[in-house]
Scaffold this active site. Sequence first.
Site, PDB file in Angstrom:
ATOM      1  N   CYS A  68      -4.088  13.088  13.273  1.00 42.78           N
ATOM      2  CA  CYS A  68      -4.612  11.756  13.051  1.00 42.78           C
ATOM      3  C   CYS A  68      -4.491  11.021  13.960  1.00 42.78           C
ATOM      4  O   CYS A  68      -3.972  11.283  14.945  1.00 42.78           O
ATOM      5  CB  CYS A  68      -4.195  11.155  11.288  1.00 42.78           C
ATOM      6  SG  CYS A  68      -2.560  10.351  11.849  1.00 42.78           S
TER       7      CYS A  68
ATOM      8  N   ARG B 192      -8.661  -0.011   5.072  1.00 45.85           N
ATOM      9  CA  ARG B 192      -7.755   0.899   4.247  1.00 45.85           C
ATOM     10  C   ARG B 192      -6.422   0.352   3.838  1.00 45.85           C
ATOM     11  O   ARG B 192      -5.454   0.670   2.905  1.00 45.85           O
ATOM     12  CB  ARG B 192      -7.425   2.017   5.248  1.00 45.85           C
ATOM     13  CG  ARG B 192      -8.423   2.881   5.814  1.00 45.85           C
ATOM     14  CD  ARG B 192      -8.131   3.796   6.598  1.00 45.85           C
ATOM     15  NE  ARG B 192      -7.098   4.809   5.888  1.00 45.85           N
ATOM     16  CZ  ARG B 192      -6.532   5.951   6.305  1.00 45.85           C
ATOM     17  NH1 ARG B 192      -6.959   6.332   7.435  1.00 45.85           N
ATOM     18  NH2 ARG B 192      -5.734   6.463   5.620  1.00 45.85           N
TER      19      ARG B 192
ATOM     20  N   LYS C  18       0.946  -1.250   0.027  1.00 49.03           N
ATOM     21  CA  LYS C  18       0.174  -0.096  -0.173  1.00 49.03           C
ATOM     22  C   LYS C  18       0.922   1.094   0.032  1.00 49.03           C
ATOM     23  O   LYS C  18       0.715   2.258  -0.714  1.00 49.03           O
ATOM     24  CB  LYS C  18      -0.908  -0.092   1.152  1.00 49.03           C
ATOM     25  CG  LYS C  18      -1.368   1.404   1.542  1.00 49.03           C
ATOM     26  CD  LYS C  18      -2.368   1.388   2.899  1.00 49.03           C
ATOM     27  CE  LYS C  18      -1.459   1.638   4.145  1.00 49.03           C
ATOM     28  NZ  LYS C  18      -1.489   3.017   4.449  1.00 49.03           N
ATOM     29  N   ASN C  19       1.858   1.293   0.881  1.00 49.53           N
ATOM     30  CA  ASN C  19       2.505   2.481   1.139  1.00 49.53           C
ATOM     31  C   ASN C  19       3.564   2.693  -0.156  1.00 49.53           C
ATOM     32  O   ASN C  19       4.099   3.733  -0.167  1.00 49.53           O
ATOM     33  CB  ASN C  19       3.401   2.547   2.441  1.00 49.53           C
ATOM     34  CG  ASN C  19       2.408   2.743   3.668  1.00 49.53           C
ATOM     35  OD1 ASN C  19       1.283   2.849   3.463  1.00 49.53           O
ATOM     36  ND2 ASN C  19       3.045   2.534   4.598  1.00 49.53           N
TER      37      ASN C  19
ATOM     38  N   ARG D 173       0.727  14.974  12.607  1.00 50.87           N
ATOM     39  CA  ARG D 173       1.686  14.616  11.591  1.00 50.87           C
ATOM     40  C   ARG D 173       1.858  15.828  10.728  1.00 50.87           C
ATOM     41  O   ARG D 173       1.072  15.870   9.514  1.00 50.87           O
ATOM     42  CB  ARG D 173       0.873  13.381  10.729  1.00 50.87           C
ATOM     43  CG  ARG D 173       1.118  12.069  11.569  1.00 50.87           C
ATOM     44  CD  ARG D 173       0.534  11.025  11.080  1.00 50.87           C
ATOM     45  NE  ARG D 173       1.165  10.355   9.805  1.00 50.87           N
ATOM     46  CZ  ARG D 173       0.846   9.397   9.173  1.00 50.87           C
ATOM     47  NH1 ARG D 173      -0.324   8.888   9.143  1.00 50.87           N
ATOM     48  NH2 ARG D 173       1.429   9.043   8.061  1.00 50.87           N
TER      49      ARG D 173
ATOM     50  N   ASP E 281       5.123   0.753  11.839  1.00 52.72           N
ATOM     51  CA  ASP E 281       3.598   0.067  11.242  1.00 52.72           C
ATOM     52  C   ASP E 281       3.670  -1.423  11.960  1.00 52.72           C
ATOM     53  O   ASP E 281       2.635  -1.979  11.311  1.00 52.72           O
ATOM     54  CB  ASP E 281       3.674   0.196   9.734  1.00 52.72           C
ATOM     55  CG  ASP E 281       3.674   1.691   9.229  1.00 52.72           C
ATOM     56  OD1 ASP E 281       3.248   2.445  10.035  1.00 52.72           O
ATOM     57  OD2 ASP E 281       3.755   1.737   8.104  1.00 52.72           O
TER      58      ASP E 281
HETATM   59  N1  EPU Z   1       7.513  14.480   9.990  1.00 53.61           N
HETATM   60  C1  EPU Z   1       7.582  15.886  10.274  1.00 53.61           C
HETATM   61  N2  EPU Z   1       7.430  16.567   9.119  1.00 53.61           N
HETATM   62  C2  EPU Z   1       7.130  16.461   7.947  1.00 53.61           C
HETATM   63  C3  EPU Z   1       6.804  14.744   7.852  1.00 53.61           C
HETATM   64  C4  EPU Z   1       7.149  14.126   8.796  1.00 53.61           C
HETATM   65  O1  EPU Z   1       7.843  16.251  11.381  1.00 53.61           O
HETATM   66  O2  EPU Z   1       6.860  17.230   7.266  1.00 53.61           O
HETATM   67  C5  EPU Z   1       7.859  13.574  11.204  1.00 53.61           C
HETATM   68  C6  EPU Z   1       6.571  12.693  11.492  1.00 53.61           C
HETATM   69  O3  EPU Z   1       5.543  13.589  12.248  1.00 53.61           O
HETATM   70  C7  EPU Z   1       6.986  11.242  12.084  1.00 53.61           C
HETATM   71  C8  EPU Z   1       8.312  11.391  11.319  1.00 53.61           C
HETATM   72  O4  EPU Z   1       8.681  12.586  10.578  1.00 53.61           O
HETATM   73  O5  EPU Z   1       7.510  11.742  13.332  1.00 53.61           O
HETATM   74  C9  EPU Z   1       8.290  10.310  10.253  1.00 53.61           C
HETATM   75  O6  EPU Z   1       7.246  10.477   9.502  1.00 53.61           O
HETATM   76  P1  EPU Z   1       7.129  10.158   7.932  1.00 53.61           P
HETATM   77  O7  EPU Z   1       6.956  11.470   7.240  1.00 53.61           O
HETATM   78  O8  EPU Z   1       8.226   9.194   7.458  1.00 53.61           O
HETATM   79  O9  EPU Z   1       5.730   9.504   7.511  1.00 53.61           O
HETATM   80  P2  EPU Z   1       4.897   9.395   6.354  1.00 53.61           P
HETATM   81  O10 EPU Z   1       5.673   9.364   5.124  1.00 53.61           O
HETATM   82  O11 EPU Z   1       3.825  10.460   6.522  1.00 53.61           O
HETATM   83  C10 EPU Z   1       4.752   6.836   5.759  1.00 53.61           C
HETATM   84  C11 EPU Z   1       3.473   5.848   6.107  1.00 53.61           C
HETATM   85  C12 EPU Z   1       3.082   5.379   7.479  1.00 53.61           C
HETATM   86  C13 EPU Z   1       4.382   5.243   8.078  1.00 53.61           C
HETATM   87  C14 EPU Z   1       5.468   6.045   8.240  1.00 53.61           C
HETATM   88  C15 EPU Z   1       6.755   5.921   8.975  1.00 53.61           C
HETATM   89  C16 EPU Z   1       2.661   6.111   4.016  1.00 53.61           C
HETATM   90  C17 EPU Z   1       1.385   6.401   3.143  1.00 53.61           C
HETATM   91  N3  EPU Z   1       2.445   6.155   5.109  1.00 53.61           N
HETATM   92  O12 EPU Z   1       3.885   8.090   6.654  1.00 53.61           O
HETATM   93  O13 EPU Z   1       2.316   4.438   7.443  1.00 53.61           O
HETATM   94  O14 EPU Z   1       4.026   5.030   9.688  1.00 53.61           O
HETATM   95  O15 EPU Z   1       5.940   6.429   6.738  1.00 53.61           O
HETATM   96  O16 EPU Z   1       7.094   4.536   8.320  1.00 53.61           O
HETATM   97  O17 EPU Z   1       3.481   5.547   3.231  1.00 53.61           O
HETATM   98  C18 EPU Z   1       0.421   2.886   7.889  1.00 53.61           C
HETATM   99  O18 EPU Z   1       0.589   2.424   6.957  1.00 53.61           O
HETATM  100  O19 EPU Z   1      -0.275   2.749   8.641  1.00 53.61           O
HETATM  101  C19 EPU Z   1       1.290   4.366   7.910  1.00 53.61           C
HETATM  102  C20 EPU Z   1       0.823   5.236   9.169  1.00 53.61           C
END
Ligand code: EPU
Length: 433
Positions: free
Chosen positions: A127, A411, A22-23, A132, A319
């Site tokens: 969320c 989801r 998915k991701n 986030r 995750d």
């Molecule tokens: N963060 C910031 N600023 C940003 C972006 C992220 O401070 O602009 C922080 C976040 O709050 C968090 C950390 O950086 O503390 C890492 O977040 P990241 O950006 O890596 O998360 P994401 O890319 O939004 C993806 C996955 C998540 C998974 C995370 C971490 C998808 C669609 N989502 O989210 O998946 O937990 O990486 O590996 O790819 C799930 O599938 O259940 C899920 C939540």
Amino acid sequence: MDSFRIRGGNRLKGKIEISGSKNSALPILAACLMAEGKTTLKSVPRLSDIDSMNKLIGELGCHIYRHESPASADLPALDGPLDIEVTDEKNCEARYDIVKTMRASICVLGPLLAKRGKAIVSIPGGCAIGDRPVDLHVRGLQKLGAEFRTENGNIVGEVRGKLKGCRMYLGGAQGPTVLGTINVLCAAALAEGETVLVGAACEPEVVDCAEMLIKMGAKIKGHGTPEVRIEGVDRLVGIEHRIIPDRIECGTFLVAAAITNGELELKHCNLDHLVAVVDRLDEVGVKIERQNGTIFVSSSRRLNPVEMTTQPFPGFPTDLQAQLMALLCLGDGMSVITERIFPDRFLHVGELNRMGGRIRKEGPTAIIQGVKELQGASVMASDLRASAALVLAGLVAKGQTQIDRVYHIDRGYEKIEQKLAAVGADIERVKEK
Ligand code: EPU
């Protein structure tokens, strides 16, 4: 809203086919906005988040067609390839209605700015797993020359002329960002000159997207390491690409075998994406063997307690934190889990405790005192991975577990109840009347 009814106690035995990630699929679908001509994606899982992304890129002018694939003799039908072609580039807006259902909508920001020079994306709110922010996405794109303002709850981004490559640091307080890296990577692929991303996320989903962009004509080196180099090109073209297997789904089924003292054969997975998970499960006492693309997993009755801290790849993924916690509820002693990516991601603690777990939370750490058995209860799904943990607990709990609001599970887990029922779980979906 559908529920799952699970009668626990069955040992799982048999084969499960792992779906596409998915991701990985979500940002890759968004990246298709940058290609000229048709892209065919294989192994895109059939999930409600994928439907939301398809709806979004559909509104942004993509024509999308899903081929059907027949069921094989002993496995439930997984879905056929998806064709995506951009036919209209006028609309540049990701509306709140879609973004509020799926945060990954932010992935269209980089592709829209790079290809159309403009993007309006509703700001994703908080969320269930915590606050986030998307500041790192915006900062990275700003460094490439995009200008941003916020207007009525939207991020409005514009590019005068073309984006320009540069060297930038992309990490934040919690380490690298997965989708932020992908957003900037996509935009840099069509920027003028060279971009160097320092502090890039190394997750397999980043690598998968980079590999697809390379097939489309992008010039990218170093993906999968913290320093990625991108030499901008003028255009990207449609190609064929297979999405990598879902490492989180695979890890969830590893725990399903372990928690039911079962024996599963997991097909189409890549254990290299789960090294830290295998390491922790090995210490718990779970036996995992690999033969080509298939994983054989079995476990003994005694589950050793362990310590685990979530970390960016190649560390233990956030995750799978909830799922491991469900398993450790039955550990022979005290385990400790620390959540370093999303420190508030503990909604499952209260529900697991309702099922007889003994978990105490202290800040970003959970202390899990193993118990002899879990008991069935009525519980509530709160977010995707927390809900998966409740399904796992339900598989081994004494009596019946009812999990409400399973739309959270839909989801991210393709046909989970069918896959589990096919290997012996007593699980049924109860449709809302
Ligand atoms: N963060 C910031 N600023 C940003 C972006 C992220 O401070 O602009 C922080 C976040 O709050 C968090 C950390 O950086 O503390 C890492 O977040 P990241 O950006 O890596 O998360 P994401 O890319 O939004 C993806 C996955 C998540 C998974 C995370 C971490 C998808 C669609 N989502 O989210 O998946 O937990 O990486 O590996 O790819 C799930 O599938 O259940 C899920 C939540």
